[in-house]
Design a protein around this motif. Structure first.
Motif, mmCIF file in Angstrom:
data_model
loop_
_atom_site.group_PDB
_atom_site.id
_atom_site.type_symbol
_atom_site.label_atom_id
_atom_site.label_comp_id
_atom_site.label_asym_id
_atom_site.label_seq_id
_atom_site.Cartn_x
_atom_site.Cartn_y
_atom_site.Cartn_z
ATOM 1 N N PHE A 61 -10.581 46.970 32.261
ATOM 2 C CA PHE A 61 -10.728 45.718 31.510
ATOM 3 C C PHE A 61 -12.176 45.263 31.577
ATOM 4 O O PHE A 61 -12.833 45.396 32.613
ATOM 5 N N ARG A 62 -12.642 44.718 30.458
ATOM 6 C CA ARG A 62 -14.018 44.243 30.403
ATOM 7 C C ARG A 62 -14.090 42.871 29.748
ATOM 8 O O ARG A 62 -13.230 42.506 28.940
ATOM 9 N N GLN A 63 -15.145 42.130 30.094
ATOM 10 C CA GLN A 63 -15.431 40.834 29.512
ATOM 11 C C GLN A 63 -16.913 40.844 29.135
ATOM 12 O O GLN A 63 -17.774 40.605 29.976
ATOM 13 N N SER A 64 -17.193 41.135 27.870
ATOM 14 C CA SER A 64 -18.564 41.358 27.424
ATOM 15 C C SER A 64 -19.144 40.116 26.752
ATOM 16 O O SER A 64 -18.458 39.435 25.993
ATOM 17 N N LEU A 65 -20.419 39.861 27.033
ATOM 18 C CA LEU A 65 -21.162 38.785 26.394
ATOM 19 C C LEU A 65 -22.089 39.386 25.348
ATOM 20 O O LEU A 65 -22.804 40.364 25.621
ATOM 21 N N TYR A 96 -11.484 42.843 26.539
ATOM 22 C CA TYR A 96 -10.738 43.950 25.931
ATOM 23 C C TYR A 96 -10.370 44.967 27.010
ATOM 24 O O TYR A 96 -10.999 45.049 28.067
ATOM 25 N N ASN A 97 -9.335 45.735 26.736
ATOM 26 C CA ASN A 97 -8.930 46.830 27.618
ATOM 27 C C ASN A 97 -9.866 48.020 27.422
ATOM 28 O O ASN A 97 -10.325 48.280 26.299
ATOM 29 N N THR A 98 -10.127 48.728 28.517
ATOM 30 C CA THR A 98 -11.090 49.815 28.439
ATOM 31 C C THR A 98 -10.545 51.109 29.034
ATOM 32 O O THR A 98 -9.678 51.124 29.905
ATOM 33 N N ILE A 122 -15.534 32.077 22.252
ATOM 34 C CA ILE A 122 -14.701 32.708 23.280
ATOM 35 C C ILE A 122 -13.554 33.443 22.587
ATOM 36 O O ILE A 122 -12.858 32.866 21.747
ATOM 37 N N CYS A 123 -13.352 34.694 22.945
ATOM 38 C CA CYS A 123 -12.225 35.469 22.405
ATOM 39 C C CYS A 123 -11.638 36.287 23.551
ATOM 40 O O CYS A 123 -12.004 37.444 23.773
ATOM 41 N N HIS A 124 -10.745 35.666 24.288
ATOM 42 C CA HIS A 124 -10.175 36.303 25.482
ATOM 43 C C HIS A 124 -8.757 36.789 25.193
ATOM 44 O O HIS A 124 -7.917 36.034 24.702
ATOM 45 N N GLY A 125 -8.502 38.063 25.499
ATOM 46 C CA GLY A 125 -7.152 38.595 25.374
ATOM 47 C C GLY A 125 -6.677 38.754 23.951
ATOM 48 O O GLY A 125 -5.481 38.618 23.678
ATOM 49 N N VAL A 126 -7.586 39.057 23.033
ATOM 50 C CA VAL A 126 -7.222 39.221 21.623
ATOM 51 C C VAL A 126 -7.667 40.579 21.089
ATOM 52 O O VAL A 126 -6.892 41.296 20.452
ATOM 53 N N TYR A 127 -8.909 40.950 21.341
ATOM 54 C CA TYR A 127 -9.557 42.067 20.656
ATOM 55 C C TYR A 127 -8.742 43.370 20.725
ATOM 56 O O TYR A 127 -8.565 44.045 19.707
ATOM 57 N N SER A 128 -8.258 43.743 21.872
ATOM 58 C CA SER A 128 -7.539 45.018 22.007
ATOM 59 C C SER A 128 -6.149 44.978 21.386
ATOM 60 O O SER A 128 -5.550 46.033 21.148
ATOM 61 N N THR A 135 -18.666 39.521 34.663
ATOM 62 C CA THR A 135 -18.665 39.767 36.104
ATOM 63 C C THR A 135 -19.969 40.489 36.432
ATOM 64 O O THR A 135 -20.072 41.710 36.344
ATOM 65 N N LEU A 136 -20.953 39.721 36.830
ATOM 66 C CA LEU A 136 -22.319 40.253 36.955
ATOM 67 C C LEU A 136 -22.415 41.470 37.872
ATOM 68 O O LEU A 136 -23.168 42.410 37.597
ATOM 69 N N ALA A 137 -21.666 41.440 38.963
ATOM 70 C CA ALA A 137 -21.806 42.511 39.957
ATOM 71 C C ALA A 137 -21.471 43.883 39.385
ATOM 72 O O ALA A 137 -21.953 44.907 39.897
ATOM 73 N N THR A 138 -20.664 43.937 38.324
ATOM 74 C CA THR A 138 -20.285 45.234 37.758
ATOM 75 C C THR A 138 -21.430 45.884 36.985
ATOM 76 O O THR A 138 -21.341 47.055 36.632
ATOM 77 N N MET A 139 -22.496 45.134 36.736
ATOM 78 C CA MET A 139 -23.614 45.658 35.956
ATOM 79 C C MET A 139 -24.655 46.374 36.802
ATOM 80 O O MET A 139 -25.496 47.102 36.274
ATOM 81 N N PHE A 140 -24.619 46.127 38.099
ATOM 82 C CA PHE A 140 -25.709 46.580 38.968
ATOM 83 C C PHE A 140 -25.236 47.678 39.921
ATOM 84 O O PHE A 140 -24.036 47.857 40.155
#
Length: 536
Positions: free
Chosen positions: A297-301, A155-157, A121-127, A257-262
């Motif tokens: 903002f995105r949360q990628s797996l 990360y911020n997008t 888990i790496c939340h709120g670090v990458y950007s 957030t699955l719904a954002t993919m479809f």
């Protein structure tokens, strides 16, 4: 074992001066990460006995509740801030959690001695770190992740951050000579006020400032300092992140957030054109969606690159069956024709078009926020409809639609106890919530890793659920000066009214605690009351 180790190479961190508020982030829960991986055809490790790493663990607010919920799993949290690690250690000791290890360590120094992890888990670090540290994050995910493991990086997008950068750049420019971070924020807020005064009415620039101003004026200092005034904040386009991850030997699996993919929430004509234009390229599709939604903002797996070919994002009946589901609806009201209900939640609404859909929605809504495994949910619908009216294929299709529209929470292993029947008369409280309240905390994490702030009455009621008269417990707390009950802003002094209102607040608290996932069992109603409860 809980340990702290001073690494050979550490740096002074702005988070030592202004620690980040450490809290639970539901999307990082390995039970959700494993569920998404299974939905898309992979075979991730069981979270129940997994090894889990958090890069940038802050004060342990995210990792510790997970460790408490999964006592047979093991957890490691690292952070560049010594103050964060000290907070995490103190919290672990207070809550009695011993399957977690915290290290004051840079991600670059995460070596072989730490072993491998099933979830990273790496939340709120990458950007918010330099490019070379971003490379290290991706590299360590590849090196430390087990073959079937899953990594989470937020990360911020762009494009959403394009407009926010105007505000950040102005605040950074104005506060360049200010060293103290809290003073820097004060000057930054002043700069935003000045820009709003100077901006020409009716322009796009004014709209941008008006959109950002309320959050910056009232937002939490620690968040704003690290979001807008850090030396590093480098948003990126999603397709660039995915390309960089691929170069590091990782494949994009999904968004948390699955719904954002479809495309299910798009108009049919727009959906069809977009699908044709993307030609089956998921990354291209999601990048177009980001442009359309101005995503910030995105949360990628991510998974190992060699798993990329096995990813199948079609939601099949077989994969749906192995998971647990929670309703995200908070209200139910009769529809216009009186034959069913409209269900509304934080991510949208649903109206049933058939008896099967009405029964499916009513069954999951009636679970009162508890997770139901697919089989239990399906059997409940079949029992109410009757064997001849039950169409299992149609049920699976409806579940799939609810998932892609973001109307269900999807979880994997570890929710079995939460899906158990809770219709007994006996009330019982969530164990971790009890420990957190006993430690004087009102910000409490439930069994689904969701954070809620309890009221002063909730904090009285939760530890005393076994008592026969919870109204009396609230009354005693008022008498002891722990809480106040007010009507029209004035404390209640009449004993008879006070007892009546104490009972009302106790019943309302039980209903609220159940809805938040902190109480199971019993039956309660939440009658109306003009009285308001406050802390003393």
């Amino acid at each position: 074992m809980i340990t702290i180790q001073k690494a050979a190479r550490t740096e002074t961190s702005s988070y030592d001066e202004v620690p980040y508020t450490s809290r639970a982030f539901p999307a990082t829960d390995p039970r959700r990460l494993s569920a998404i991986a299974r939905l898309f055809g992979l075979n991730p490790p069981s979270p129940a006995k997994a090894r889990i790493l958090e890069i940038g663990c802050a004060g342990g607010g995210n990792l510790l509740p997970l460790a408490a919920r999964m006592p047979e799993a093991s957890f490691v949290g690292i952070d560049a801030s010594g103050k964060h690690i000290a907070q995490a250690l103190e919290q672990a000791e207070t809550l009695g959690i011993d399957n977690v290890r915290f290290e004051h360590l840079l991600v670059q120094d995460l070596d072989d001695s730490f072993g491998s992890f099933d979830y990273v888990i790496c939340h709120g670090v990458y950007s918010w770190v330099p490019s070379e540290v971003q490379d290290a994050i991706l590299d360590k995910c590849r090196l430390r992740l087990t073959p079937d493991g899953v990594a989470f990086i937020s990360y911020n997008t762009y494009p959403g951050w394009k407009t926010r950068e105007i505000v950040r750049d102005a605040m950074m420019f104005h506060t360049g000579g200010v060293e103290d971070l809290r003073a820097k924020l004060g000057h930054g807020r002043g700069m935003l006020d000045f820009m709003r005064e100077m901006a020409a009415p009716g322009t796009l620039f004014t709209e941008i400032l008006q959109g950002e101003a309320p959050g910056i004026a009232t937002g939490e200092d620690a968040y704003l300092i690290h979001e807008f005034l850090e030396a590093h904040n480098a948003p990126c386009y999603f397709h660039d992140f995915a390309k960089r991850a691929r170069s590091a030997g990782l494949a994009y699996l999904a968004d948390a957030t699955l719904a954002t993919m479809f495309t299910d929430n798009l108009e049919p004509s727009a959906r069809d054109r977009l699908i044709v234009a993307c030609g089956g390229d998921q990354i291209l599709l999601e990048q177009y969606l980001d442009f359309c939604r101005n995503r910030q903002f995105r949360q990628s797996l991510l998974v190992h690159a060699d798993k990329g070919q096995a990813i199948d994002r079609r939601l099949t009946d077989e994969r749906l069956r192995g998971l647990h589901y929670r309703s995200l609806f908070h209200t139910r009201s009769p529809d216009a024709d009186g034959r069913g209900f409209v269900y509304e939640g934080r991510n949208g609404w649903a109206r049933a078009e058939s008896a099967l859909e009405r029964t499916a929605l009513d069954t999951i809504f009636s679970a009162q926020g508890r997770a139901l495994d697919y089989g239990t949910w399906e059997a409940g619908v079949a029992a109410r409809l009757g064997a001849t009216a039950m169409d299992r294929s149609a049920f699976a299709g409806f579940v799939s639609l609810l998932v892609t529209r973001g109307l269900l929470d999807v979880l994997g292993e570890g929710c079995e106890a939460d899906a158990a029947d809770s219709s007994t008369e006996h009330l019982h409280a969530d164990e971790l919530a009890l420990r957190m309240v006993a430690a004087g905390q009102l910000d409490v994490t439930n069994a689904y890793h969701e954070l809620s702030r309890l009221s002063p009455v909730d904090a009285v009621v939760l530890p005393r659920l076994a008592e026969d008269d919870l109204g009396e417990a609230v009354f005693e707390a008022v008498e002891a000066g722990q809480i106040k009950l007010l009507i029209d802003g004035t404390p209640i002094t009449d004993t008879e009214i006070l007892r009546s209102e104490s009972q009302r607040h106790a019943e309302s608290s039980i209903a609220r605690l159940r809805a938040l996932g902190f109480v199971q069992g019993g039956r309660s109603q939440a009658p109306g009351s003009e009285a308001v409860a406050t802390g003393a």
